[in-house]
Design a protein around this motif. Structure first.
Motif, PDB file in Angstrom:
ATOM      1  N   TYR A  16       0.747  -1.111   0.229  1.00 36.02           N
ATOM      2  CA  TYR A  16      -0.435  -0.263   0.171  1.00 36.02           C
ATOM      3  C   TYR A  16       0.860   1.516  -0.163  1.00 36.02           C
ATOM      4  O   TYR A  16      -0.141   2.020   0.125  1.00 36.02           O
ATOM      5  CB  TYR A  16      -1.418   0.143   1.944  1.00 36.02           C
ATOM      6  CG  TYR A  16      -2.488  -1.151   1.344  1.00 36.02           C
ATOM      7  CD1 TYR A  16      -3.623  -0.991   0.739  1.00 36.02           C
ATOM      8  CD2 TYR A  16      -2.519  -2.336   1.682  1.00 36.02           C
ATOM      9  CE1 TYR A  16      -4.199  -1.754   0.614  1.00 36.02           C
ATOM     10  CE2 TYR A  16      -2.747  -2.928   1.287  1.00 36.02           C
ATOM     11  CZ  TYR A  16      -4.055  -2.851   0.618  1.00 36.02           C
ATOM     12  OH  TYR A  16      -5.191  -3.645   0.830  1.00 36.02           O
ATOM     13  N   ARG A 106      -8.220   2.365 -13.249  1.00 37.77           N
ATOM     14  CA  ARG A 106      -7.858   1.882 -12.228  1.00 37.77           C
ATOM     15  C   ARG A 106      -7.010   2.330 -11.011  1.00 37.77           C
ATOM     16  O   ARG A 106      -6.618   2.065 -10.033  1.00 37.77           O
ATOM     17  CB  ARG A 106      -7.391   0.402 -13.017  1.00 37.77           C
ATOM     18  CG  ARG A 106      -9.188   0.003 -13.247  1.00 37.77           C
ATOM     19  CD  ARG A 106      -9.053  -1.663 -13.260  1.00 37.77           C
ATOM     20  NE  ARG A 106      -7.935  -1.466 -14.885  1.00 37.77           N
ATOM     21  CZ  ARG A 106      -7.785  -2.394 -15.724  1.00 37.77           C
ATOM     22  NH1 ARG A 106      -7.886  -3.638 -14.625  1.00 37.77           N
ATOM     23  NH2 ARG A 106      -6.566  -2.524 -16.349  1.00 37.77           N
ATOM     24  N   TYR A 110      -6.936   2.181  -7.221  1.00 39.96           N
ATOM     25  CA  TYR A 110      -6.589   1.604  -5.880  1.00 39.96           C
ATOM     26  C   TYR A 110      -5.509   2.152  -5.432  1.00 39.96           C
ATOM     27  O   TYR A 110      -6.059   2.452  -3.421  1.00 39.96           O
ATOM     28  CB  TYR A 110      -4.681   0.760  -7.051  1.00 39.96           C
ATOM     29  CG  TYR A 110      -4.281  -0.145  -5.316  1.00 39.96           C
ATOM     30  CD1 TYR A 110      -5.026  -1.292  -6.047  1.00 39.96           C
ATOM     31  CD2 TYR A 110      -3.353   0.399  -4.924  1.00 39.96           C
ATOM     32  CE1 TYR A 110      -3.636  -2.613  -5.226  1.00 39.96           C
ATOM     33  CE2 TYR A 110      -2.775  -1.436  -4.938  1.00 39.96           C
ATOM     34  CZ  TYR A 110      -2.969  -2.616  -4.764  1.00 39.96           C
ATOM     35  OH  TYR A 110      -2.362  -3.046  -3.937  1.00 39.96           O
ATOM     36  N   SER A 114      -6.652   2.813  -1.169  1.00 39.59           N
ATOM     37  CA  SER A 114      -5.346   2.627  -0.118  1.00 39.59           C
ATOM     38  C   SER A 114      -5.471   3.711   1.296  1.00 39.59           C
ATOM     39  O   SER A 114      -5.034   3.631   1.778  1.00 39.59           O
ATOM     40  CB  SER A 114      -3.848   2.245  -0.636  1.00 39.59           C
ATOM     41  OG  SER A 114      -4.074   1.209  -1.615  1.00 39.59           O
ATOM     42  N   SER A 121     -12.238  -4.469  -4.453  1.00 38.41           N
ATOM     43  CA  SER A 121     -11.612  -4.175  -5.537  1.00 38.41           C
ATOM     44  C   SER A 121     -12.108  -3.432  -6.680  1.00 38.41           C
ATOM     45  O   SER A 121     -13.080  -2.891  -6.163  1.00 38.41           O
ATOM     46  CB  SER A 121     -12.276  -5.763  -5.957  1.00 38.41           C
ATOM     47  OG  SER A 121     -13.618  -5.870  -6.182  1.00 38.41           O
ATOM     48  N   ALA A 131     -15.964  -0.359  -9.157  1.00 37.38           N
ATOM     49  CA  ALA A 131     -15.307  -0.281  -7.837  1.00 37.38           C
ATOM     50  C   ALA A 131     -16.273  -0.543  -6.859  1.00 37.38           C
ATOM     51  O   ALA A 131     -17.476  -0.237  -6.125  1.00 37.38           O
ATOM     52  CB  ALA A 131     -14.743   0.910  -7.715  1.00 37.38           C
ATOM     53  N   PHE A 173      -7.194  -4.722  -1.245  1.00 36.75           N
ATOM     54  CA  PHE A 173      -7.804  -3.959  -2.038  1.00 36.75           C
ATOM     55  C   PHE A 173      -7.035  -4.834  -3.167  1.00 36.75           C
ATOM     56  O   PHE A 173      -5.609  -4.359  -3.263  1.00 36.75           O
ATOM     57  CB  PHE A 173      -8.035  -2.739  -1.810  1.00 36.75           C
ATOM     58  CG  PHE A 173      -9.169  -1.859  -2.858  1.00 36.75           C
ATOM     59  CD1 PHE A 173      -9.673  -1.884  -2.782  1.00 36.75           C
ATOM     60  CD2 PHE A 173      -8.187  -2.009  -3.883  1.00 36.75           C
ATOM     61  CE1 PHE A 173     -10.951  -1.526  -3.444  1.00 36.75           C
ATOM     62  CE2 PHE A 173      -9.246  -1.481  -4.963  1.00 36.75           C
ATOM     63  CZ  PHE A 173     -10.395  -0.608  -4.999  1.00 36.75           C
ATOM     64  N   VAL A 174      -7.838  -4.775  -4.383  1.00 32.10           N
ATOM     65  CA  VAL A 174      -7.020  -6.084  -5.163  1.00 32.10           C
ATOM     66  C   VAL A 174      -7.697  -5.478  -6.936  1.00 32.10           C
ATOM     67  O   VAL A 174      -9.052  -4.334  -7.160  1.00 32.10           O
ATOM     68  CB  VAL A 174      -7.479  -7.282  -5.381  1.00 32.10           C
ATOM     69  CG1 VAL A 174      -6.337  -7.844  -4.224  1.00 32.10           C
ATOM     70  CG2 VAL A 174      -8.949  -7.975  -5.278  1.00 32.10           C
ATOM     71  N   ILE A 175      -6.841  -5.063  -7.524  1.00 33.84           N
ATOM     72  CA  ILE A 175      -7.571  -5.380  -9.372  1.00 33.84           C
ATOM     73  C   ILE A 175      -7.930  -5.826  -9.262  1.00 33.84           C
ATOM     74  O   ILE A 175      -6.807  -7.688 -10.289  1.00 33.84           O
ATOM     75  CB  ILE A 175      -5.965  -4.548  -9.922  1.00 33.84           C
ATOM     76  CG1 ILE A 175      -5.706  -2.899  -9.665  1.00 33.84           C
ATOM     77  CG2 ILE A 175      -7.173  -4.069 -11.363  1.00 33.84           C
ATOM     78  CD1 ILE A 175      -4.708  -1.967 -10.542  1.00 33.84           C
ATOM     79  N   PRO A 255       1.247  -0.420  -7.837  1.00 33.33           N
ATOM     80  CA  PRO A 255       0.522   0.851  -7.608  1.00 33.33           C
ATOM     81  C   PRO A 255       1.368   2.056  -7.913  1.00 33.33           C
ATOM     82  O   PRO A 255       0.354   3.328  -7.808  1.00 33.33           O
ATOM     83  CB  PRO A 255      -1.187   0.282  -6.435  1.00 33.33           C
ATOM     84  CG  PRO A 255       0.153  -0.696  -5.647  1.00 33.33           C
ATOM     85  CD  PRO A 255       0.997  -1.241  -6.711  1.00 33.33           C
TER      86      PRO A 255
END
Length: 860
Positions: A16, A106, A110, A114, A121, A131, A173-175, A255
């Motif tokens: 993060y 995206r 993200y 964070s 997601s 999202a 948290f994910v893509i 990220p």
């Protein structure tokens, strides 16, 4: 007393970007955003918390003081359950529509999640980005605010829909993988010029992308021209075949990196390759050596085909008289001006005058060709005369790809030309070439070498052309940097496809509240251009998901665009729309005028089919989207031979002399320019109407005056004579021009009968002839004529306002590309308290017709 909740850092949460920490608050462990601190805390540090954020690093004594203060207020550290109860967890789904794919959206989501310590997601879908976030209610609300207020630079958020969801827990948290399960309706970003960060890396010897010709990030580079499908992911672009190296893959997945999920990401190790192909069709250089050899060829006066974002360009040294003349000869270019790419703004300002607004347009992310007034060159410092012969303006653009920047040279490179002719790589009348194999065959007669790369171009896209007139941008050709950005519609429409017109063709798709106008396609006088229309409409449909229920075309029975619409209708209805009505509807639409709002519309252009069978072009319409009434028009004169009169303005001069009852005196330049035999034929045609069509064209009147004044008698491209006349008019201050010429208005005696007012140009023609015979300079004749047309427009507007009560005027049609006329007309109308609507987003010429066709067809 310290206000806030003290907590002790257990650890910094990985992944993060040091923005998230696990914090212990009296035995309850929570993820806390620590991004507001000057530096990340270490494990064991005490932090003061407020609304889910760490606000300050404190020592143990201050932590104890904070706890004591909270307890004194009855709100101190409670049982872990009570602490958590102060910040209830919520989960919310955000569906974002707009230009949100391929622009770093995206990664932005993200990083935002964070920073706010949210789990969940984000994914691309066929309709945009979705999202789901979970966390403290305040943080979730802040997440929604940032989506709307702080998107990435190239994003354009159309709408954000929020839906509460039941909390699902989770620790990260994910893509997520993209989904195309739903109907595709995503807005793809245009290709944009290289950003400052990428340019800095390109020039930095310590950077691993130093001199990389395809450097890009989420803020710049190719988008529209590489998309092969939706949703927008690398697999759905022409970069799919380039496997990322480990370094690029790490950046793509980080990220914290500017290239996080940048689909065109590449480097020297894994990206496209450059090569120089010689005149024998064989590869002679690769990589950096290819660039150096191409620069050397240009310096030697050679012509090189250069593969860009949306097709090939033909380039040569713009200061080399022999090279420019040879390119013009090979391309059969006639007198049509070339665009010039210059190394930097400093070179541009040596060649043209540039205002702050024009400078921002020139150097902005869209980077169009900008039409700018030419400076008088210093001795030996100008461009070749054949770059833009007889044209008052120069079309200038800056390097907009890293390949262009490298072509001019950086660092200690051997200098090459600082100004290059950069014109579309095509044969005369055909679309720009994008395919490498075709480039080798079709461009072989035109060039001495090819500088190309192996990244395929999915869709052709010419350079855009714009000017800046009367306080606003005036597009002339809307293409790279602009297409396929959507235009908001003033009302919802059913799924429609508009085929546009035959000159400067674009097509358009529309549904709901948006329309997508294609990039410039070209003139529909070649089979290859018709094929390009087919491919463009299909690609636009792929990107937008619009499945048209009806097609729309120009009402001209002989237009190839209309024939195309009928051929591709496949059982669907084809609605036809009058040409000049579409011009006015286009302007109304881009200004957001609603259904039923009528205006006084002036449509001035070269040609358009009238319902009476005449060639219209000097029209005053009382119009809304549903219908129009012809309130006034230029008086008819005979148009003999169609295109022959377009290419030989002296024919229109003789037509206007005939209509005005003026003898064809050979002392008049236009009469002298017409060969005797042709003059005899024209005299017979005008006397018998044989082979003649009546026309009210304002464009043809400009041609006639240009020939009468001795400015142009023959032209190689549309509006060449009018452009030259405008250039002369621009050189005369308004106060020097004196009294303008005057049109005579024939007003029907019974206004209620519906007969239009006729603006007779004969008095203007007589005045021009009088001035020519008196030896008045062409510059002054041009200025007086422009003033006369502006005055006519105001007079007709006041007459229409008196009859209808309307006070809004719309200006459309290609004649309003004329900056002198547009500015004079706009200022004069505003001075009479009219609200003036003029093109700003779409060209006034036929490149904007398709947008108007959509709006008219949707209105019944």
């Amino acid at each position: 007393m310290c206000l806030g909740i003290p907590g002790r850092v257990v650890e910094i949460v990985e992944g993060y970007a040091d923005q998230l920490a696990l914090v212990d608050v009296e035995g309850a462990r929570r993820r806390i955003n620590v991004g507001m601190l000057d530096s990340p805390p270490a494990a064991g540090d005490w932090v003061l918390l407020h609304m889910g954020f760490a606000m300050e690093i404190i020592d143990e004594a201050k932590a104890a003081e904070a706890l004591s203060g909270l307890r004194m207020m009855g709100s101190g550290a409670k049982e872990p359950e009570a602490v958590e109860a102060q910040q209830p967890r919520v989960r919310r789904r955000f569906e974002v529509r707009g230009v949100v794919q391929g622009v770093g959206f995206r990664p932005f989501v993200y990083v935002t999640a964070s920073e706010l310590a949210l789990t969940g997601s984000v994914a691309n879908t066929g309709s945009g980005v979705v999202a789901e976030v979970e966390g403290d209610a305040e943080a979730v609300a802040e997440f929604g605010r940032r989506l709307r207020a702080d998107p990435p630079p190239l994003a354009a958020v159309e709408s954000v829909t929020e839906t509460d969801q039941p909390p699902a827990g989770g620790a990260e948290f994910v893509i997520a993988a993209s989904s195309a399960a739903d109907r595709v309706r995503t807005l793809v970003s245009p290709d944009t010029a290289t950003c400052r960060d990428c340019l800095a890396e390109l020039r930095d010897p310590a950077d691993r992308r130093y001199r990389h010709p395809f450097i890009t990030c989420t803020h710049c580079g190719p988008r529209f021209t590489i998309v092969t499908g939706m949703p927008y992911d690398r697999a759905a672009t022409t970069m799919a075949a380039f496997e990322m190296c480990d370094d690029c893959r790490a950046e793509y997945g980080d990220p914290r990196d500017r290239r996080f999920h940048a689909q065109p990401i590449a480097c020297h190790a894994c990206g496209p390759r450059l090569e120089l192909v010689g005149s024998n069709g064989k590869v002679v250089r690769e990589g950096g050596r290819a660039l150096r050899a191409a620069r050397r060829l240009l310096a030697e006066g050679k012509i090189v085909a250069i593969k860009g974002l949306g097709g090939y360009h033909l380039a040569c040294d713009a200061r080399d008289e022999a090279a420019v003349s040879e390119l013009r000869r090979r391309k059969h270019r006639g007198g049509k001006p070339f665009a010039v790419m210059v190394a930097n703004l400093g070179v541009a300002e040596e060649l043209v005058t540039v205002t702050d607004d024009e400078r921002a347009l020139l150097a902005g992310p869209r980077a169009p060709i900008v039409l700018l007034p030419r400076r008088a060159p210093a001795a030996g410092a100008g461009l070749a005369a054949d770059v833009a012969p007889g044209n008052p303006d120069l079309g200038v653009l800056l390097p907009y790809t890293p390949l262009h920047v490298l072509l001019f040279g950086i660092g200690d490179d051997t200098p090459g030309p600082d100004a290059l002719v950069m014109t579309s790589g095509n044969r005369f009348g055909e679309p720009i070439v994008t395919d490498d194999t075709k480039a080798l065959t079709e461009l072989a007669p035109l060039v001495d070498a090819w500088l190309r790369h192996d990244r395929p171009i999915q869709v052709p896209c010419d350079d855009s052309v714009s000017g800046f007139v009367a306080g606003a941008e005036l597009p002339v050709r809307r293409s790279r940097g602009y297409a396929p950005l959507p235009l908001a519609l003033p009302f919802d429409i059913p799924p429609l496809l508009a085929a546009g017109a035959d000159l400067k063709n674009t097509c358009a798709l529309g549904e709901g509240g948006y329309a997508w106008v294609s990039q410039h396609i070209g003139d529909m006088d070649d089979l290859s251009t018709v094929d390009a229309l087919t491919r463009t409409a299909a690609h636009l449909g792929l990107l937008t998901g619009v499945e048209p229920e009806q097609l729309v075309a120009d009402a001209h029975p002989g237009y190839r665009s209309g024939a195309w619409a009928r051929t591709h209708a496949k059982g669907r209805a084809v609605r036809t729309v009058q040409h000049h009505h579409a011009h006015i509807a286009s302007v109304l639409g881009e200004h957001g005028r609603g259904p039923g709002e009528r205006v006084i519309g002036f449509a001035y252009d070269g040609t358009g089919h009238g319902p009476d069978g005449a060639v219209w072009g000097g029209e005053t319409l009382i119009a809304d989207y549903t219908s129009y009434r012809r309130a006034a028009h230029l008086g008819y004169v005979p148009l003999a031979g169609g295109d022959a009169s377009v290419l030989r303005p002296y024919r229109m001069a003789l037509a206007h002399l005939h209509a005005a009852g003026i003898d064809w005196d050979e002392k008049l330049p236009a009469v002298a320019a017409c060969p005797d035999k042709e003059r005899d034929v024209l005299a017979h045609q005008f006397a018998t109407d044989f082979g003649c069509v009546p026309t009210s064209s304002m464009g043809r009147l400009f041609d006639a005056v240009a020939s009468l004044a001795g400015v142009r008698h023959e032209v190689a491209y549309e509006a060449e004579a009018a452009i030259a006349l405008e250039g002369l008019a621009r050189s005369v201050p308004g106060e020097v021009a004196g009294d303008a010429y005057v049109f005579t208005l024939a007003v029907p005696t019974a206004p209620g009968a519906g007969e239009p007012v006729v603006a007779d140009p004969a008095p203007v023609i007589r005045a021009v002839v009088r001035d020519v015979r008196a030896g008045v300079p062409p510059e002054l004749i041009a200025a007086r004529f422009h003033a006369a047309v502006a005055a006519l427009t105001v007079e007709l507007a006041e007459l229409c306002r008196h009859r209808t009560g309307l006070g809004v005027v719309a200006l459309g049609g290609g004649v309003f590309q004329n900056a002198v006329l547009l500015e004079a007309t706009q200022q004069a109308l505003s001075a009479k308290d009219f609200t003036v609507l003029r093109p700003r987003l779409l060209p006034p010429n036929d490149g904007g017709i398709a947008f108007g066709q959509l709006l008219i067809a949707a209105s019944g």
